[in-house]
Design a protein around this motif. Sequence first.
Motif, PDB file in Angstrom:
ATOM      1  N   TYR A 125      -1.751   5.062   8.315  1.00  0.00           N
ATOM      2  CA  TYR A 125      -2.871   4.845   8.821  1.00  0.00           C
ATOM      3  C   TYR A 125      -3.149   3.467   9.862  1.00  0.00           C
ATOM      4  O   TYR A 125      -3.683   3.484  10.845  1.00  0.00           O
ATOM      5  N   ASN A 126      -2.567   2.302   9.107  1.00  0.00           N
ATOM      6  CA  ASN A 126      -2.638   1.144   9.800  1.00  0.00           C
ATOM      7  C   ASN A 126      -1.662   1.059  10.808  1.00  0.00           C
ATOM      8  O   ASN A 126      -2.029   0.230  12.107  1.00  0.00           O
ATOM      9  N   ARG A 149      -1.354   4.680   3.589  1.00  0.00           N
ATOM     10  CA  ARG A 149      -2.257   3.689   4.097  1.00  0.00           C
ATOM     11  C   ARG A 149      -1.368   3.087   5.261  1.00  0.00           C
ATOM     12  O   ARG A 149      -1.992   2.381   6.120  1.00  0.00           O
ATOM     13  N   GLN A 168       0.764  -1.113  -0.028  1.00  0.00           N
ATOM     14  CA  GLN A 168      -0.027  -0.188   0.123  1.00  0.00           C
ATOM     15  C   GLN A 168       0.953   1.218   0.017  1.00  0.00           C
ATOM     16  O   GLN A 168       2.065   1.169   0.079  1.00  0.00           O
TER      17      GLN A 168
END
Length: 244
Positions: free
Chosen positions: A96-97, A93, A89
């Motif tokens: 964010y994870n 992303r 990703q």
Amino acid sequence: KGNKKRLEKEWRAEVKMEQKKKMGLATTVRSMESFSESMSVTSVVLIVFFFQLVVSFNLYACILVLVAYYEGYENSWMRKVTWEDVPNQGNVRKWYNSLYFSITMMTTTGYSDFSPLNKAEQVLANWMTLHGILGFSFLTGCLGNALKRLTDHAQRVYEDRRLMMLAKGWLQQHALPIPLRREVLTYLHEQDRSREKLGEQQITADLPSYLRQRVSRTLLNRLGSEVCEFLASRLRPISLTEGQ
């Protein structure tokens, strides 16, 4: 003359500018004073704590991404989930994870969708968990302390209101003069003390000597001359002020 007028105009403009600066500074000082009066210590502590919590979440998220980069995305926490290809990703992303991973670790939620897969991540996860436990324990203590202070304040307000209503009814019942009522109520309102019992004796006991004497004199004047003469002949004062 032209230079004199120009200099005078410039001088007046500078004076106006200085006055505006002073007014602005005074307004800022007053605003800061009112803000500091309205903010309690608990509110400031909570604001600082939440700011530190947000910074910690973001810091640990960035560290998790950095550890995964050095250990290899395929051998890191990113490969733990199967429903999303996190290593491939974009950077946003991945961040964010990692933010989600740090929040679940610090709040000790632990959904087990992300978990450490190497020693560096294991050490970081342990530290994040301890940080979260200590931080939220501190938050719970601050909230409990704030609620206790609010409860004590509400109890004091309730007791003061009861005393004021009782004093107002007692003063009206004995038909004391309105100026004297106002003085008694004003004095009782300004007092800040704990009252275990509320009653007629407590009202008169809280008054200073000059108010207590005025109330007593007003009540005794209605008893009649015979009663006053009896009290004067049979009783003696416990204390006298200077000049009496």
